[in-house]
Design a protein around this motif. Structure first.
Motif, short mmCIF file in Angstrom:
data_model
loop_
_atom_site.label_atom_id
_atom_site.label_comp_id
_atom_site.label_asym_id
_atom_site.label_seq_id
_atom_site.Cartn_x
_atom_site.Cartn_y
_atom_site.Cartn_z
N GLN A 144 0.82 -1.21 0.00
CA GLN A 144 0.00 0.00 0.00
C GLN A 144 0.86 1.26 0.00
OE1 GLN A 144 0.05 -2.59 2.09
NE2 GLN A 144 -1.91 -2.88 3.13
N GLY A 172 -4.62 -1.33 -3.99
CA GLY A 172 -4.85 0.01 -3.48
C GLY A 172 -3.62 0.60 -2.82
N PHE A 175 -4.19 6.26 1.68
CA PHE A 175 -4.58 7.63 1.40
C PHE A 175 -5.05 8.24 2.72
CE2 PHE A 175 -7.60 10.90 -0.10
CZ PHE A 175 -6.76 11.60 -0.95
N ASN A 179 -7.70 4.58 5.24
CA ASN A 179 -8.35 4.60 3.93
C ASN A 179 -7.37 4.16 2.85
OD1 ASN A 179 -10.55 5.00 2.23
ND2 ASN A 179 -9.99 7.09 1.77
N VAL A 181 -7.14 3.97 -1.62
CA VAL A 181 -7.74 4.32 -2.91
C VAL A 181 -7.10 3.46 -3.98
CG1 VAL A 181 -8.31 6.69 -2.27
CG2 VAL A 181 -6.09 6.20 -3.32
N SER A 182 -7.84 3.23 -5.05
CA SER A 182 -7.34 2.43 -6.17
C SER A 182 -7.12 3.32 -7.38
CB SER A 182 -8.33 1.32 -6.51
OG SER A 182 -8.43 0.40 -5.46
N ASP A 183 -5.93 3.26 -7.92
CA ASP A 183 -5.57 4.01 -9.12
C ASP A 183 -5.46 3.00 -10.25
OD1 ASP A 183 -4.46 5.50 -11.14
OD2 ASP A 183 -2.77 6.27 -9.96
N SER A 204 -8.92 -3.86 -1.62
CA SER A 204 -8.92 -2.47 -2.07
C SER A 204 -10.03 -1.65 -1.45
CB SER A 204 -9.02 -2.41 -3.60
OG SER A 204 -7.84 -2.92 -4.20
N VAL A 205 -11.05 -2.30 -0.91
CA VAL A 205 -12.13 -1.56 -0.23
C VAL A 205 -11.99 -1.63 1.28
CG1 VAL A 205 -13.70 -1.92 -2.16
CG2 VAL A 205 -13.80 -3.49 -0.21
N LEU A 225 -15.35 -1.50 -8.12
CA LEU A 225 -13.92 -1.49 -8.42
C LEU A 225 -13.53 -2.67 -9.30
CD1 LEU A 225 -12.27 -0.31 -5.08
CD2 LEU A 225 -12.81 1.01 -7.13
#
Length: 277
Positions: A144, A172, A175, A179, A181-183, A204-205, A225
């Motif tokens: 991460q 992910g 962030f 938390n 986030v997925s890019d 990722s969630v 996602l």
């Protein structure tokens, strides 16, 4: 090594390919007991056979990176590998689990078809080298805390140790606090390695530490996602499933109910076929 040879990962009787048919890695986060694990493995095997989706069963025998010392970790190495052996024998599917220290690797390699390097440990050279030296396929989960373009250094490290069949998994990036986030740009970036790239739609969630002494999650976002990642061209999907996520002993908030997996896979397969053609 050519990109063509890099792109093929032989897992049991399966051939998982970079740019090939979408494949699935799925199962419960952790082995809760033998009967429960076999039941989920049987359900997933039946669903993926019906949908003609290549399938690798995943379950952890030990969750060594739990936040709280009171959290359930799993049955341990020997008992857990015995359960995974039973899954292989009964359903004729390849199995995957994660290793957390060098001392586990040789024993795990006796059973596992894929050795997984956890995201938190993807930079641990000794662990990566030990897994690579077994000759088994390895799935390296991107930390991460790592940029997708920096995974090339970890791939080079694994290759230097002898790995020839590698899967990379995006799950992910941190962030702020609690938390991820997925890019989706991470998928094509890591595919430049030539190896298959998987998107972990459940971790990722995750909301790390979001429940205080445990991680929370937004399982309602798993399908969102997953669809985005397949549209972005990922080669495989990683999903943790459970028959009662609210009662799961590990990662329930970010696990998909087993009853939802068939519908999701139908949609993902259709998206994958559209993207590839």
């Amino acid at each position: 090594m050519s990109l063509r040879s890099k792109g093929l990962v032989r897992v049991g009787r399966l051939s998982l390919r970079r740019g090939g048919p979408l494949f699935l890695i799925a199962g419960p986060c952790v082995i809760e007991d033998r009967a429960h694990t076999l039941r989920l493995a049987g359900a997933l095997t039946a669903i993926t056979k019906r949908l003609r989706i290549p399938f690798v069963f995943k379950a952890s025998y030990d969750k060594a990176n739990r936040l709280s010392a009171d959290s359930y970790r799993g049955p341990g190495l020997d008992e857990g590998l015995d359960v995974l052996s039973a899954v292989k024998e009964r359903y004729r599917v390849p199995v995957l689990s994660d290793v957390h220290c060098r001392s586990e690797v040789a024993r795990a390699a006796e059973v596992l078809d894929v050795i997984q390097i956890p995201a938190f440990l993807c930079r641990q050279t000794d662990l990566l080298t030990a897994a690579a030296s077994t000759g088994k396929p390895i799935n390296i989960k991107k930390g991460q805390f790592i940029a997708p373009w920096d995974m090339k250094h970890i791939v080079a490290k694994a290759e230097k140790a002898g790995a020839r069949e590698i899967i990379l998994t995006e799950r992910g990036v941190s962030f702020g606090y609690n938390n991820l986030v997925s890019d989706m740009r991470a998928i094509p970036v890591m595919q430049q390695s030539g190896y298959p790239v998987v998107f972990d739609a459940t971790h990722s969630v995750q909301l790390p530490g979001g429940l205080g002494s445990a991680s929370g999650g937004q399982r309602e976002m798993i399908p969102v996602l997953a669809r985005a990642a397949v549209a972005a061209g990922c080669d495989g999907i990683f999903v943790e499933v459970h028959d009662n996520p609210d009662k799961a002993l590990c990662d329930g908030p970010n696990s998909l109910h087993i009853g939802q997996i068939a519908g999701l896979l139908r949609r993902l397969k259709a998206i994958s076929e559209a993207v590839r053609h």
